[in-house]
Design a protein around this motif. Structure first.
Motif, PDB file in Angstrom:
ATOM      1  N   THR A   1       6.887  -2.322   7.009  1.00 38.44           N
ATOM      2  CA  THR A   1       6.787  -3.665   6.412  1.00 38.44           C
ATOM      3  C   THR A   1       8.064  -4.031   5.646  1.00 38.44           C
ATOM      4  N   LYS A   2       8.133  -5.277   5.294  1.00 32.35           N
ATOM      5  CA  LYS A   2       9.230  -5.842   4.486  1.00 32.35           C
ATOM      6  C   LYS A   2      10.594  -5.661   5.163  1.00 32.35           C
ATOM      7  N   ILE A   3      10.636  -5.804   6.482  1.00 31.56           N
ATOM      8  CA  ILE A   3      11.914  -5.573   7.173  1.00 31.56           C
ATOM      9  C   ILE A   3      12.955  -6.636   6.835  1.00 31.56           C
ATOM     10  N   ASP A   4      12.517  -7.709   6.207  1.00 32.98           N
ATOM     11  CA  ASP A   4      13.491  -8.734   5.784  1.00 32.98           C
ATOM     12  C   ASP A   4      14.356  -8.221   4.638  1.00 32.98           C
ATOM     13  N   GLU A   5      13.884  -7.132   4.013  1.00 37.05           N
ATOM     14  CA  GLU A   5      14.593  -6.632   2.833  1.00 37.05           C
ATOM     15  C   GLU A   5      15.579  -5.514   3.152  1.00 37.05           C
ATOM     16  N   VAL A   6      15.449  -4.915   4.306  1.00 40.57           N
ATOM     17  CA  VAL A   6      16.280  -3.735   4.581  1.00 40.57           C
ATOM     18  C   VAL A   6      17.048  -3.891   5.894  1.00 40.57           C
TER      19      VAL A   6
ATOM     20  N   GLY B   1      -2.506   1.799   3.429  1.00 36.41           N
ATOM     21  CA  GLY B   1      -1.117   2.025   3.051  1.00 36.41           C
ATOM     22  C   GLY B   1      -1.053   2.241   1.551  1.00 36.41           C
ATOM     23  N   LYS B   2       0.045   2.784   1.091  1.00 32.04           N
ATOM     24  CA  LYS B   2       0.174   3.057  -0.353  1.00 32.04           C
ATOM     25  C   LYS B   2       0.212   1.734  -1.126  1.00 32.04           C
ATOM     26  N   PRO B   3      -0.020   1.795  -2.421  1.00 35.48           N
ATOM     27  CA  PRO B   3       0.090   0.558  -3.207  1.00 35.48           C
ATOM     28  C   PRO B   3       1.460  -0.075  -2.987  1.00 35.48           C
ATOM     29  N   ASN B   4       1.443  -1.385  -2.903  1.00 36.05           N
ATOM     30  CA  ASN B   4       2.682  -2.153  -2.702  1.00 36.05           C
ATOM     31  C   ASN B   4       3.281  -2.053  -1.306  1.00 36.05           C
ATOM     32  N   ALA B   5       2.578  -1.435  -0.382  1.00 39.08           N
ATOM     33  CA  ALA B   5       3.106  -1.339   0.981  1.00 39.08           C
ATOM     34  C   ALA B   5       3.117  -2.711   1.642  1.00 39.08           C
ATOM     35  N   GLY B   6       2.281  -3.620   1.132  1.00 37.72           N
ATOM     36  CA  GLY B   6       2.266  -4.979   1.695  1.00 37.72           C
ATOM     37  C   GLY B   6       0.964  -5.313   2.402  1.00 37.72           C
ATOM     38  N   LYS B   7      -0.106  -4.605   2.050  1.00 36.13           N
ATOM     39  CA  LYS B   7      -1.398  -4.801   2.738  1.00 36.13           C
ATOM     40  C   LYS B   7      -1.967  -6.200   2.524  1.00 36.13           C
ATOM     41  N   SER B   8      -2.017  -6.608   1.257  1.00 31.97           N
ATOM     42  CA  SER B   8      -2.654  -7.912   1.023  1.00 31.97           C
ATOM     43  C   SER B   8      -1.800  -9.046   1.559  1.00 31.97           C
ATOM     44  N   THR B   9      -0.488  -8.873   1.515  1.00 29.69           N
ATOM     45  CA  THR B   9       0.396  -9.910   2.066  1.00 29.69           C
ATOM     46  C   THR B   9       0.178 -10.020   3.577  1.00 29.69           C
ATOM     47  N   LEU B  10       0.028  -8.875   4.230  1.00 28.40           N
ATOM     48  CA  LEU B  10      -0.226  -8.892   5.677  1.00 28.40           C
ATOM     49  C   LEU B  10      -1.587  -9.534   5.965  1.00 28.40           C
TER      50      LEU B  10
ATOM     51  N   THR C   1      -4.432  -9.013  -7.227  1.00 29.28           N
ATOM     52  CA  THR C   1      -2.973  -9.134  -7.288  1.00 29.28           C
ATOM     53  C   THR C   1      -2.369  -7.742  -7.442  1.00 29.28           C
ATOM     54  N   SER C   2      -1.090  -7.648  -7.105  1.00 28.69           N
ATOM     55  CA  SER C   2      -0.450  -6.338  -7.033  1.00 28.69           C
ATOM     56  C   SER C   2      -0.643  -5.482  -8.282  1.00 28.69           C
ATOM     57  N   ASP C   3      -0.498  -6.118  -9.471  1.00 29.30           N
ATOM     58  CA  ASP C   3      -0.531  -5.284 -10.671  1.00 29.30           C
ATOM     59  C   ASP C   3      -1.917  -4.711 -10.971  1.00 29.30           C
ATOM     60  N   GLU C   4      -2.946  -5.257 -10.320  1.00 32.50           N
ATOM     61  CA  GLU C   4      -4.284  -4.708 -10.556  1.00 32.50           C
ATOM     62  C   GLU C   4      -4.587  -3.542  -9.630  1.00 32.50           C
ATOM     63  N   ILE C   5      -3.742  -3.412  -8.645  1.00 34.37           N
ATOM     64  CA  ILE C   5      -4.082  -2.426  -7.613  1.00 34.37           C
ATOM     65  C   ILE C   5      -3.951  -0.989  -8.081  1.00 34.37           C
ATOM     66  N   GLU C   6      -4.983  -0.251  -7.820  1.00 30.40           N
ATOM     67  CA  GLU C   6      -4.910   1.174  -8.111  1.00 30.40           C
ATOM     68  C   GLU C   6      -4.562   1.874  -6.817  1.00 30.40           C
TER      69      GLU C   6
ATOM     70  N   ILE D   1       7.488  -5.333  10.770  1.00 26.20           N
ATOM     71  CA  ILE D   1       7.060  -6.680  10.389  1.00 26.20           C
ATOM     72  C   ILE D   1       7.621  -7.138   9.041  1.00 26.20           C
ATOM     73  N   SER D   2       7.621  -8.442   8.900  1.00 33.33           N
ATOM     74  CA  SER D   2       7.780  -9.008   7.568  1.00 33.33           C
ATOM     75  C   SER D   2       6.670 -10.030   7.409  1.00 33.33           C
ATOM     76  N   ALA D   3       5.745  -9.712   6.540  1.00 37.56           N
ATOM     77  CA  ALA D   3       4.615 -10.616   6.348  1.00 37.56           C
ATOM     78  C   ALA D   3       5.061 -11.859   5.600  1.00 37.56           C
ATOM     79  N   VAL D   4       6.038 -11.672   4.754  1.00 39.70           N
ATOM     80  CA  VAL D   4       6.524 -12.805   3.961  1.00 39.70           C
ATOM     81  C   VAL D   4       7.229 -13.815   4.861  1.00 39.70           C
ATOM     82  N   GLU D   5       8.041 -13.322   5.784  1.00 41.73           N
ATOM     83  CA  GLU D   5       8.780 -14.238   6.674  1.00 41.73           C
ATOM     84  C   GLU D   5       8.098 -14.423   8.025  1.00 41.73           C
TER      85      GLU D   5
HETATM   86  P1  GDP Z   1      -0.414  -4.011  -1.323  1.00 46.48           P
HETATM   87  O1  GDP Z   1      -0.484  -3.326  -2.634  1.00 46.48           O
HETATM   88  O2  GDP Z   1      -0.234  -3.038  -0.218  1.00 46.48           O
HETATM   89  O3  GDP Z   1      -1.527  -4.968  -1.031  1.00 46.48           O
HETATM   90  O4  GDP Z   1       0.947  -4.846  -1.321  1.00 46.48           O
HETATM   91  P2  GDP Z   1       1.174  -6.402  -1.540  1.00 46.48           P
HETATM   92  O5  GDP Z   1       0.839  -7.147  -0.314  1.00 46.48           O
HETATM   93  O6  GDP Z   1       0.530  -6.845  -2.792  1.00 46.48           O
HETATM   94  O7  GDP Z   1       2.743  -6.440  -1.678  1.00 46.48           O
HETATM   95  C1  GDP Z   1       3.435  -5.791  -2.725  1.00 46.48           C
HETATM   96  C2  GDP Z   1       4.727  -6.534  -2.995  1.00 46.48           C
HETATM   97  O8  GDP Z   1       5.551  -6.540  -1.843  1.00 46.48           O
HETATM   98  C3  GDP Z   1       4.507  -8.000  -3.343  1.00 46.48           C
HETATM   99  O9  GDP Z   1       5.416  -8.369  -4.359  1.00 46.48           O
HETATM  100  C4  GDP Z   1       4.823  -8.730  -2.052  1.00 46.48           C
HETATM  101  O10 GDP Z   1       5.307 -10.024  -2.278  1.00 46.48           O
HETATM  102  C5  GDP Z   1       5.870  -7.857  -1.456  1.00 46.48           C
HETATM  103  N1  GDP Z   1       5.857  -7.952  -0.010  1.00 46.48           N
HETATM  104  C6  GDP Z   1       4.813  -7.743   0.813  1.00 46.48           C
HETATM  105  N2  GDP Z   1       5.170  -7.935   2.106  1.00 46.48           N
HETATM  106  C7  GDP Z   1       6.473  -8.282   2.087  1.00 46.48           C
HETATM  107  C8  GDP Z   1       7.420  -8.615   3.097  1.00 46.48           C
HETATM  108  O11 GDP Z   1       7.156  -8.637   4.303  1.00 46.48           O
HETATM  109  N3  GDP Z   1       8.693  -8.881   2.699  1.00 46.48           N
HETATM  110  C9  GDP Z   1       9.040  -8.866   1.387  1.00 46.48           C
HETATM  111  N4  GDP Z   1      10.305  -9.166   1.099  1.00 46.48           N
HETATM  112  N5  GDP Z   1       8.181  -8.570   0.412  1.00 46.48           N
HETATM  113  C10 GDP Z   1       6.921  -8.284   0.739  1.00 46.48           C
END
Ligand code: GDP
Length: 461
Positions: free
Chosen positions: A333-338, A224-233, A278-283, A363-367
């Motif tokens: 991803t992040k369906i808790d936000e939208v 997935g693109k950066p910040n898509a939520g891969k590492s959180t999942l 962590t997110s900010d290191e991700i290329e 999904i929402s990986a956070v919730e």
């Molecule tokens: P990656 O770059 O694909 O690995 O993305 P990350 O897992 O690092 O997530 C990027 C940002 O999105 C982080 O600030 C996460 O906390 C946030 N994030 C990831 N999954 C979710 C989710 O399910 N819900 C919400 N609200 N935020 C999420």
């Protein structure tokens, strides 16, 4: 009967509460008795445990318990002894030295199991299943190995092979009466047996894909693109796993692959190292890198941030990654936000642009929303690989190859019957088929194959 008496450490080589040294061979009792202070081991009853000391001349090495097993009711069918000592590698070494000094020799890798095979207690596929059982790391592979050890694949095949052997004898009898033009073997019955064998072989061969998933785990790529939520999942998926693993001292984790267990099946998450940052290191993960990951995967989990308005880039990426034999799961991803409308529209657009079948999970990986659905989807993917009938599953490459060879030779026999090729040729093809079928259980084998199989065992097995 093998004359050497062999010995080896049967437990892992390291410190433990108890270690076990195994001795097998005709002179087992005499050799151990010569270094044992306690009851006379040549006189005690079979399957009993004796308390005493192992000595080197007059010096006591350790206080031990010795189990005595009389031939033939033993693992190797030979006289066997097991010495349980205080689990220090140094003590193990000292005991082995003193046993060797008294006439035993160090066992080669897999030699105990090889003797069990050579002495007819188990067949080759059962011997291999012992190695698989020792190597099993999850519930499914343990079950399959155990089933094999009970004779799984051999039973399936030996039955049919025996029937084929009967036909071969009859055909060969016809050869003896060649001048009289008689037919002892009923060709119609032979044909029906051949198609039964073919069916069985096919179903066993098909089970290999599932067998492989059991033995080696299913390779999964998370893209997935950066910040898509891969590492959180990834963290959400591995949450419980990590808790378990961290309790086991000395467990080394693969730095490149994380293993996820779902309902007894293993999933190898390919190249997750980058996701740990962590997110900010991700290329941005390049298309080339993504392609490499997906190339080795059987399942692709593609993540799309549900708050994204424009995901044409995701669609392009997906199109470049897809393969017919790839199981595709797309997660919003992040369906808790939208709001739901937003992620529902993502699915519609995807269905219009992607022709390959896929599962769509929000999904929402956070919730921790619907993470279980994703796990269920992964586990049902593996489950559906399981063939409908038959519970014998092939996990071994050698068996797989032998089955394919058998299938080819059975088809040749069929041709020989159908085209009424000479009885000589028919009998030749039958012998070939019997030989190939016999390779699995080890009825037909050669030293090279045996050496190859047993050398992969640990010493002491
Ligand atoms: P990656 O770059 O694909 O690995 O993305 P990350 O897992 O690092 O997530 C990027 C940002 O999105 C982080 O600030 C996460 O906390 C946030 N994030 C990831 N999954 C979710 C989710 O399910 N819900 C919400 N609200 N935020 C999420």
């Amino acid at each position: 009967m093998n004359q050497d008496t062999i010995c080896a450490l049967a437990t892992a080589n390291g410190m433990g509460a108890i270690g076990i040294i195994r001795i097998s061979g005709e002179k087992s009792f005499e050799i151990v008795n010569a270094v044992f202070e306690g009851k006379n081991l040549t006189k005690v009853a079979s399957h009993t445990v004796q308390y005493g000391f192992i000595k080197d001349d007059y010096e006591v090495i350790d206080e031990v318990m010795v189990s005595v097993f009389h031939a033939p009711k033993t693992f190797t069918t030979e006289n066997s002894v097991e010495i349980s000592f205080h689990g220090s590698p140094y003590i193990a070494k000292k005991i082995l030295e003193v046993l060797i000094k008294n006439g035993a020799r160090m066992a080669k890798a897999g030699e105990f199991t090889m003797r069990a095979f050579m002495n007819g207690r188990i067949d080759l596929s059962q011997a291999e299943s012992i190695a698989d059982l020792i190597a099993s790391e999850n519930e499914a592979s343990r079950k399959v190995a155990l089933n094999q050890l009970k004779g799984g694949i051999s039973n399936e095949i030996s039955f049919l092979r025996n029937d084929l052997l009967n036909f071969t004898s009859l055909i060969e009898l016809e050869l003896d009466f060649a001048e009289e033009d008689v037919e002892f073997a009923d060709r119609a019955a032979l044909k029906s047996l051949l198609s039964k064998i073919e069916e069985k072989l096919n179903s066993l061969i098909e089970s290999f894909q599932y067998g492989n998933a059991i033995k080696n785990g299913t390779a999964v790529a998370i893209i997935g693109k950066p910040n898509a939520g891969k590492s959180t999942l990834l963290n959400a998926l591995l949450k419980e796993e990590r808790a378990i693993v961290s309790n086991i001292a000395g467990t080394t984790r693969d730095t490149i692959e994380e293993i996820l267990h779902i309902k007894g099946h293993a999933f190898r998450l390919i190249d997750t190292a980058g996701l740990r940052e962590t997110s900010d290191e991700i290329e941005a993960i390049g298309v080339k890198k993504a392609k490499e990951k997906v190339e080795n995967a059987e399942v692709l989990i593609y993540l799309i941030d549900a708050s994204t308005q424009d995901f044409s880039e995701d669609i392009d990426m997906l199109k470049s990654l897809l393969r017919e034999d790839l199981k595709l799961i797309i997660c919003a991803t992040k369906i808790d936000e939208v709001i739901p409308d937003q992620y529902e529209s993502i699915e519609n657009v995807l269905r219009e642009s992607i022709t390959q079948e896929f599962d769509f999970i929000k999904i929402s990986a956070v919730e921790n929303q619907n993470i279980q659905d994703l796990k269920n989807e992964l586990s049902s993917y593996v489950e559906q690989l399981k063939s409908e009938e038959g519970n014998v599953i092939i996990t071994n490459q050698r068996h797989y190859e032998a089955l394919q060879k058998s299938l080819t030779s059975v088809r040749k026999v069929e041709e020989a019957v159908n085209f009424q090729i000479t009885t000589e040729l028919l009998s030749y093809e039958l012998r070939n088929a019997l030989e190939n079928l016999g390779e699995i259980s080890g009825e037909f084998t050669n030293d090279e194959v045996l050496g190859n199989i047993f050398s992969k065992f640990c010493i002491g097995k």
